[in-house]
Design a protein around this motif. Sequence first.
Motif, short mmCIF file in Angstrom:
data_model
loop_
_atom_site.label_atom_id
_atom_site.label_comp_id
_atom_site.label_asym_id
_atom_site.label_seq_id
_atom_site.Cartn_x
_atom_site.Cartn_y
_atom_site.Cartn_z
N GLY A 1 74.20 49.75 -50.11
CA GLY A 1 74.97 50.99 -50.23
C GLY A 1 76.35 50.89 -49.63
N GLN A 2 76.64 49.73 -49.00
CA GLN A 2 77.93 49.55 -48.32
C GLN A 2 78.22 50.70 -47.36
OE1 GLN A 2 80.39 46.72 -48.56
NE2 GLN A 2 78.27 46.08 -48.81
N GLU A 3 77.20 50.98 -46.52
CA GLU A 3 77.33 52.04 -45.53
C GLU A 3 76.85 51.54 -44.18
OE1 GLU A 3 76.54 56.14 -48.04
OE2 GLU A 3 74.82 54.89 -47.51
N ILE A 4 77.50 52.03 -43.13
CA ILE A 4 77.03 51.74 -41.77
C ILE A 4 76.09 52.87 -41.37
CG2 ILE A 4 77.74 51.52 -39.37
CD1 ILE A 4 80.47 50.48 -40.49
N VAL A 5 74.91 52.49 -40.92
CA VAL A 5 73.92 53.49 -40.54
C VAL A 5 73.87 53.59 -39.02
CG1 VAL A 5 71.49 54.17 -40.74
CG2 VAL A 5 72.57 52.81 -42.57
N LEU A 6 74.29 54.72 -38.49
CA LEU A 6 74.23 54.96 -37.03
C LEU A 6 72.89 55.61 -36.73
CD1 LEU A 6 77.82 56.38 -36.45
CD2 LEU A 6 77.02 54.06 -36.02
N GLY B 1 74.56 52.48 -22.50
CA GLY B 1 75.65 51.79 -23.19
C GLY B 1 75.67 52.10 -24.68
N LEU B 2 74.50 52.16 -25.30
CA LEU B 2 74.43 52.46 -26.73
C LEU B 2 74.89 53.88 -27.01
CD1 LEU B 2 70.97 50.85 -27.69
CD2 LEU B 2 73.25 49.90 -28.03
N HIS B 3 74.59 54.76 -26.06
CA HIS B 3 75.03 56.15 -26.22
C HIS B 3 76.56 56.21 -26.25
CE1 HIS B 3 74.29 60.42 -26.16
NE2 HIS B 3 75.19 60.57 -25.21
N ALA B 4 77.17 55.38 -25.40
CA ALA B 4 78.64 55.37 -25.33
C ALA B 4 79.25 54.58 -26.49
CB ALA B 4 79.07 54.77 -24.00
N PHE B 5 78.54 53.57 -26.98
CA PHE B 5 79.08 52.71 -28.04
C PHE B 5 78.06 52.64 -29.19
CE2 PHE B 5 80.79 51.31 -24.00
CZ PHE B 5 82.17 51.40 -24.23
N PRO B 6 77.99 53.69 -30.00
CA PRO B 6 76.91 53.81 -31.00
C PRO B 6 76.91 52.72 -32.07
CG PRO B 6 78.50 55.60 -31.20
CD PRO B 6 78.84 54.88 -29.95
N MET B 7 78.03 52.00 -32.22
CA MET B 7 78.05 50.96 -33.25
C MET B 7 77.09 49.82 -32.91
SD MET B 7 79.45 50.94 -36.13
CE MET B 7 81.06 51.68 -36.26
N LEU B 8 76.73 49.72 -31.63
CA LEU B 8 75.76 48.69 -31.26
C LEU B 8 74.33 49.15 -31.50
CD1 LEU B 8 78.37 48.08 -29.22
CD2 LEU B 8 76.78 46.28 -28.52
N ASN B 9 74.19 50.42 -31.88
CA ASN B 9 72.86 50.96 -32.21
C ASN B 9 72.86 51.33 -33.70
OD1 ASN B 9 70.23 51.73 -31.17
ND2 ASN B 9 70.82 53.85 -31.54
N ALA B 10 73.35 50.38 -34.49
CA ALA B 10 73.58 50.67 -35.91
C ALA B 10 73.09 49.50 -36.75
CB ALA B 10 75.07 50.89 -36.14
N ARG C 1 80.65 42.08 -38.49
CA ARG C 1 81.04 42.95 -39.62
C ARG C 1 81.17 44.39 -39.15
NH1 ARG C 1 76.26 41.92 -43.69
NH2 ARG C 1 75.19 42.42 -41.75
N LEU C 2 80.39 44.75 -38.12
CA LEU C 2 80.37 46.13 -37.65
C LEU C 2 81.11 46.32 -36.33
CD1 LEU C 2 77.89 46.12 -39.65
CD2 LEU C 2 76.80 47.71 -38.11
N ILE C 3 81.08 45.28 -35.52
CA ILE C 3 81.51 45.45 -34.13
C ILE C 3 82.62 44.46 -33.82
CG2 ILE C 3 80.75 45.32 -31.72
CD1 ILE C 3 77.84 45.76 -32.94
#
Lengths: 414, 244
Positions: A266-271, A251-260, A385-387
């Motif tokens: 830095g106001q950055e999303i880290v995948l 699932g994380l492979h398909a929806f990488p925002m949940l593995n972030a 905030r991310l998802i």
Amino acid sequence: MSVVFRLPDLGEGMAEAEIVHWLVQPGERVRRDQPLAEVQTDKALVELPSPAAGRIAELAAQEGEVVPVGATLVTIEAEDEEDKQEAVQDTESDAENTHSALFQAPPADALRVSTEGQAIPANQVLATPAVRHLARELGVDLTTVPPSGPHGRITEEDVRQAAAKTAVSSPQRAPELASSSAEERIPLRGLRREIAAHVTQAAFTAPHVTLFGEAEVTHLVALRDRLYPRLQEEGIGLTYLPFVVKAVVAGLHAFPMLNASLDDAGQEIVLHPFYHIGIATATPEGLLVPVLRDADRKSLHELAKEIQELAQRARERRCTPEELRGSTFTVTNYGAFGGSFGTPILNFPNSAILGIGRIDEKPWVRDHQLVVAPVLPFSLSFDHRLIDGETAQRFLNRLFALLSDPDQLLLEMN
Amino acid sequence: MQIVVYNDIEQRSPQAQLNLDEQLLQAAAKGDVGPTWRLWQDGQALVVTRKETHLPHFHSASVSLHRQGWPVVVRRSGGSTLPHTAEMLQLSLILPRGLIVVERIAQLYAWLAAPLVGLLETYGIQVGFGEVKGAFCDGSYNLVASGHKIAGTAQRWIGGLAGVPSRQGAVLAHATLFVKGQMRAPTQAVNTFYALAGGQPHYEERAVTTMETMLQKEVQMEEVRQKLLSILERGDLVDAYGNL
């Protein structure tokens, strides 16, 4: 200028320490780094070196006295201008590292930049990044906070007091209830204190949303029952958790925002390019989260073995620090204790956490027929905030599909 | 990071052994000694901390215990009174903080315990950290086997604060592993000391165990020592706890 030396946090979430031996007396001149006292916590006798050269003005505790972290121990009349400056600088850098205010000089009136009730421009506020971060978390406007730190600096305590005054969420003393002699008060310390700080940070930093769902897992139960005796021969107790971890990785492979995670500064999303799954584990002292590293590269057999070993080491408090950090997603299994649904708090800075409940037989509609089937309940909390809800639900749907039909899960495996 | 393993077989009095740990610690703080494991043994003694020296009848109690075959010696680490005998193994870890980042008390206990945990595992004894009610020199970082204390630990930090990485210095962590025999006489000696010195004697033999008691068979001291030595020289357990 007076330098107030406070008891720093010497250990893992320690709350207090005993003053075993004073090595100086009031009126005595001391050099910078000269040992002032020996204090003890957790059977470690620790020298406290002087933060500054000067004369000892006051010893604030007696030998044998147990003092809380942050309590004033010594006041030194600093003599060396350089030491005064360094003492202040140490306060900043050490507070960043240890969350302890080590050397705080009382505010000199001439240095105050604000008085209560008087707002000043934001760009003139003196506060460390950690204090600014806390103020953002608690919704406190720093320009309205009266400072108590050196050179008019706003301290963490100032922010907390301001938050309490304005009824914004902040740690507060429990309201006084009708007092009872049977009441027991347990100091918040050790692992419990670490957990409290961690979940508070998660709860007040990331806006959580939780989705619930159920999957019918008849085939998964049959598969696990078939595999169980084989692994049992090797001393491995096969639970459903390795299957869930495999499905989560897919699932994380398909929806990488949940593995972030969110890099707030830095106001950055880290995948994250790897799949390190935290496994929340109950221990006698509290919850620990050992981490299954590179779960995507491991077979079911390897996952089952490693989960068992990690859980065992966690319960015995034998996990290495390395094994307890670096998760990118977390699974918590309260089903082991009979639970069904929950609203898990994120294992910060992970962006999502999956709670799994106990598999119970329930009525289920399959092919327009009402049947009794084993059902696995899920609760997925995520950082809004991310998802978005849609992404999270689609991730859950993927999980349901894989666990309801483990043949699909096998196809996903490396 | 290379750690020197000092298999110290020299015979010294208990006080001389403790003094040597202190000298190594002071030398490490000055940068004269690098990271060091020291494996050693001593004879029968009651090892107290400086806190016990403040008990009202410390000196008369010490004389009395000495007459009973338990000389009282003082160490400078934390904790409280611990008996030493020739049936126990002593392990010290000395680290200069200028070379190695040591920030937390718990971190240092983990490093100290790693080879002992490995050693005991080779005998099939599973241990973890924990307090044991009724055990002498009790604390959160005892090594505990099946609810009984099997090793005691303590630390001393000089020249720099725990919890503050920006200040250097040196640290000493030491452990006493109970290998052979029974713990009745050592426990009684600790209780007698506190009773005579004006403290609280309340320790129980059943709170403490030895490797022999756990295994229900005789264990050879030299064999245990050699196994621990080989673990220390291999060094991989320490790496696993922090890449020293």
